[in-house]
Design a protein around this motif. Structure first.
Motif, PDB file in Angstrom:
ATOM      1  N   TYR A   1      -7.047  14.546  -0.502  1.00 47.67           N
ATOM      2  CA  TYR A   1      -8.767  13.470  -0.857  1.00 47.67           C
ATOM      3  C   TYR A   1      -7.898  12.012   0.060  1.00 47.67           C
ATOM      4  O   TYR A   1      -8.920  11.148   0.994  1.00 47.67           O
ATOM      5  N   VAL A   2      -6.862  11.367   0.545  1.00 47.67           N
ATOM      6  CA  VAL A   2      -6.822  10.400   0.743  1.00 47.67           C
ATOM      7  C   VAL A   2      -6.163  10.313   1.575  1.00 47.67           C
ATOM      8  O   VAL A   2      -4.422  10.568   1.332  1.00 47.67           O
TER       9      VAL A   2
ATOM     10  N   PHE B   1       1.075  -1.982  -0.544  1.00 46.94           N
ATOM     11  CA  PHE B   1       0.558   0.129   0.335  1.00 46.94           C
ATOM     12  C   PHE B   1       0.930   0.811  -0.048  1.00 46.94           C
ATOM     13  O   PHE B   1       2.005   1.483   0.018  1.00 46.94           O
ATOM     14  N   SER B   2       0.227   2.625  -0.132  1.00 51.48           N
ATOM     15  CA  SER B   2       1.096   3.803  -0.525  1.00 51.48           C
ATOM     16  C   SER B   2       0.265   5.196  -0.278  1.00 51.48           C
ATOM     17  O   SER B   2      -0.890   4.683  -0.225  1.00 51.48           O
ATOM     18  N   PHE B   3       0.987   5.976   0.390  1.00 54.11           N
ATOM     19  CA  PHE B   3       0.108   7.206   1.196  1.00 54.11           C
ATOM     20  C   PHE B   3       1.069   8.101   0.339  1.00 54.11           C
ATOM     21  O   PHE B   3       2.736   8.365   0.055  1.00 54.11           O
ATOM     22  N   ALA B   4       0.396   9.350  -0.201  1.00 53.21           N
ATOM     23  CA  ALA B   4       1.094  10.127  -0.044  1.00 53.21           C
ATOM     24  C   ALA B   4       1.537  11.840   1.269  1.00 53.21           C
ATOM     25  O   ALA B   4       0.053  11.864   1.143  1.00 53.21           O
ATOM     26  N   THR B   5       2.003  12.205   0.552  1.00 57.32           N
ATOM     27  CA  THR B   5       1.879  12.980   2.738  1.00 57.32           C
ATOM     28  C   THR B   5       0.923  14.264   2.197  1.00 57.32           C
ATOM     29  O   THR B   5       0.402  14.952   2.827  1.00 57.32           O
TER      30      THR B   5
ATOM     31  N   THR C   1       0.877  15.107  -3.940  1.00 59.71           N
ATOM     32  CA  THR C   1      -0.232  15.292  -3.724  1.00 59.71           C
ATOM     33  C   THR C   1      -0.904  13.970  -4.242  1.00 59.71           C
ATOM     34  O   THR C   1      -0.421  13.259  -4.765  1.00 59.71           O
ATOM     35  N   HIS C   2      -2.552  13.876  -4.227  1.00 58.95           N
ATOM     36  CA  HIS C   2      -3.021  12.961  -4.659  1.00 58.95           C
ATOM     37  C   HIS C   2      -2.890  12.095  -6.495  1.00 58.95           C
ATOM     38  O   HIS C   2      -2.599  10.819  -6.485  1.00 58.95           O
TER      39      HIS C   2
END
Length: 511
Positions: free
Chosen positions: A456-457, A448-452, A485-486
Motif C-alpha cells: 500500500y505504501v 519515519f519507517s517503510f516496509a520493503t 508487508t504493510h
C-alpha cells in the motif's frame, strides 16, 4: 464366585454418561475450546475484556452443571475438574491480561476439549454392551443366571465363561456392539467432527495469537500497570470524536511529564483507536501518558476531508490539555505518532498545525505512513483517494467543475495559465496534504519507517522523503522493515527495532 460377581456387577463398574448428557458435554467442550482461540484476537482489536468475561461465564455455568451431574450420578469428577482448571486459567487471564496466559488458555482449551470428547465418547463405547435393549436373539445375562442351576464350583465357572462369550459377540438393537460389531455411524461422525473442529481452531488460535503479537496489536496492560480512561469525548460525534487515555502507575512520580498521541490507520474511512492501543500501552509502560484517538471518517456523503481530521486532532489535544490542567497531570510536551494513514496525519499536523496545538510538539513518528503523495510512488487509484480526502468529494467532479470554469473564463485558452490536465490537477490538489511538500525548517524531529514489501505504501518514498528532511535541516531517523508487508505480521524483531528507535526519540527530545 469372584468370576460370577464380576459378571453381575459389570454394568455398575463402567462409568456411563447418559446419551443426552454426553452430547451436551461434547457440544460445550468443543464450543468453549473454539472460543478459547479468540480472546487475544478480540482483545487486540477491541481493547476490551468483554469477550473473556463471556467465556468465563459460560465455562462457569457448564462447570457447575458437570459438577452437580457427576456428584448426583456418583461418578468421578473428571469432566468438572477439567472445566474447573480452565475456569481458573480464564480468571488469571482476566486479572493479568498476560500474553503467556492467552497462549495457555488456547492450548489448554484444546486439550480440555479433546479430553472431554475422549472421556464421554470412550465411556459410551466401553459401555455399549449395556447401552440398550438386547435383540430377540440376545440373552439377558442376569435373567439367565437366575434360571441357571449349578451345583458345583466347576458348573459356576463354566456357566460364567459361557455368558461372557455370548456377551462379547452379541449385537444390540441400537447398533452398538463390541469390537466384533459396529458403532453407530452418528456417534462416529460426531467424534470426527469434534476432533476436526478442535484441531482446526487450535491451529487458528495459536496462529492468530502469534500474528497479533508480531504486528504489535497486542500488549498487556493490567491494573498494576496503570489506569485506563475510555471513550473520552472531545467533539460532536461521541464515537468518532473520542479518545482513550493510558496513565502509567509511575506517571505522577516523575518531575516532568510527557504524552504521546497515537493515531490509527484505515485510509481515512475505516479503523479505530483500539487497533493502535497495543502501541499506546507499550509506551505507557515506559512512563509516558499515552492516548489513542478516533477521528471523523472521510466519506463523500458527509464531505469530511483531511482538514476535518486535522481539526479533530486539535480538538483532542485541547481536551487533553483541559484534563491535564484540571487533574494536575502537568503535561509539558507531546509527541504525535501514527500507523499508516495515522502516520500521514501525524506528520502533516506536526508540519502545518503546530501553532494550533496547545502543547509543544517535541517530535513526530510515522509507522508506514504515506509521506510523498505523487504519481511516482502511488497508483492512479490511490492518488484519486488522496484527492478525495483533500477535496471532500469526487475528484472527477471537481476536475469537471474546474475545466468548466476555465473554459468559460478562457474560451481561447491562456498560455500563461494553461489548462491543467487531470493528472496535473490531482497532483496539485494532493500536494496540500503530502507531508513531503509541507516539511519546513521549523518542523519537529521526525522518525519515519517503510516496509520493503508494503503493498500500500511504496518504499520508494523513503529516499525522496529523507532528502527533503535533510534539505530542510530537520533532525530525523528512519527504520526499514525488511521483508515485511504493510501489516507487519512477518517479524516481531523489526517492530521492536522501530519501538526502540521511538523510545530513543522520546528520551532525547522529551527534555
Amino acid at each position: 464366585m469372584n468370576k460370577d460377581r464380576k459378571v453381575e456387577t459389570a454394568t455398575s463398574d463402567i462409568e456411563v454418561y447418559e446419551p443426552v448428557v454426553a452430547n451436551l458435554f461434547i457440544f460445550f467442550a468443543v464450543l468453549i475450546s473454539i472460543l478459547c482461540a479468540f480472546p487475544l484476537l478480540v482483545y487486540s482489536m477491541t481493547d476490551n475484556l468483554a469477550f473473556s468475561y463471556v467465556l468465563m461465564g459460560l465455562t462457569s455455568i457448564v462447570f457447575l452443571f458437570a459438577a452437580v451431574y457427576e456428584n448426583k450420578a456418583k461418578k468421578k469428577a473428571s469432566v468438572s475438574n477439567a472445566y474447573g482448571i480452565l475456569l481458573v486459567l480464564e480468571a488469571i487471564l482476566v486479572m493479568t491480561n498476560a500474553l503467556a496466559v492467552y497462549y495457555l488458555a488456547t492450548i489448554f482449551g484444546f486439550l480440555f476439549g479433546g479430553f472431554v470428547v475422549y472421556k464421554t465418547m470412550s465411556s459410551q463405547y466401553k459401555a455399549s454392551f449395556f447401552a440398550g435393549e438386547t435383540s430377540a436373539e440376545s440373552i439377558d445375562i442376569n435373567e439367565k443366571k437366575e434360571e441357571t442351576k449349578v451345583n458345583s464350583k466347576e458348573d459356576i465357572v463354566n456357566n460364567n465363561e459361557k455368558q461372557e462369550k455370548i456377551l462379547k459377540t452379541k449385537v444390540f438393537k441400537n447398533g452398538k456392539s463390541t469390537k466384533h460389531g459396529k458403532v453407530k455411524k452418528s456417534d462416529l461422525v460426531i467424534k470426527i467432527v469434534a476432533i476436526i473442529l478442535l484441531v482446526v481452531f487450535f491451529i487458528a488460535g495459536i496462529t492468530l495469537n502469534v500474528l497479533m503479537y508480531r504486528a504489535g496489536y497486542f500488549e498487556d496492560f493490567a491494573f498494576y500497570h496503570g489506569k485506563v480512561y475510555k471513550n473520552i469525548v472531545y467533539g460532536e460525534d461521541p464515537v468518532r470524536n473520542s479518545m482513550d487515555l493510558y496513565i502509567p502507575s509511575n506517571f505522577f512520580n516523575q518531575e516532568k511529564r510527557y504524552a504521546i498521541i497515537f493515531i490509527h490507520g484505515g485510509s481515512g474511512f475505516q479503523g479505530n483507536k483500539e487497533q493502535i492501543s497495543g502501541e499506546a500501552k507499550t509506551f505507557a509502560k515506559q512512563g509516558y501518558l499515552t492516548a489513542t484517538i478516533n477521528y471523523s471518517y472521510i466519506t463523500i456523503k458527509n464531505e469530511n476531508k483531511t482538514e476535518t481530521i486535522l481539526n479533530d486532532v486539535t480538538n483532542a489535544l485541547n481536551q487533553l490539555k483541559a484534563l491535564s490542567d484540571k487533574n494536575g497531570w502537568g503535561i509539558s510536551k507531546i509527541a504525535l505518532a501514527g500507523y499508516s494513514t495515522g502516520g500521514q496525519i501525524s506528520l502533516l499536523y506536526s508540519y502545518t498545525k503546530q501553532d494550533e496545538s496547545p502543547f509543544k510538539i517535541a517530535f513526530v513518528a510515522s509507522r508506514l505512513g504515506p509521506a510523498v503523495l505523487t504519481y511516482d510512488h502511488l497508483s492512479y487509484k490511490y492518488m484519486d483517494i488522496y484527492a478525495s480526502s483533500y477535496l471532500g468529494y469526487n475528484p472527477y467532479v471537481a476536475y469537471a467543475k474546474y475545466k468548466s470554469i476555465y473554459d468559460e473564463k478562457y474560451p481561447d485558452g491562456n498560455k500563461e495559465q494553461p489548462l491543467l490536465k487531470y493528472k496535473e490537477y490531482i497532483t496539485k490538489m494532493v500536494s496540500s496534504i503530502s507531508p513531503h511538500d509541507n516539511v519546513n525548517i521549523l518542523s519537529p524531529p521526525t522518525l519515519f519507517s517503510f516496509a520493503t514489501k508494503d503493498q500500500y505504501v511504496n518504499i520508494s518514498q523513503a529516499k525522496e522523503f529523507k532528502e527533503r528532511l535533510t534539505f530542510c535541516k530537520v533532525e530525523h531517523s528512519y527504520v526499514i522493515f525488511e521483508n515485511s508487508t504493510h501489516f507487519l505480521f512477518e517479524d516481531r524483531k523489526q517492530l521492536d527495532k522501530y519501538y526502540a528507535e521511538l523510545s530513543r526519540f522520546a528520551r532525547k527530545y522529551f527534555k
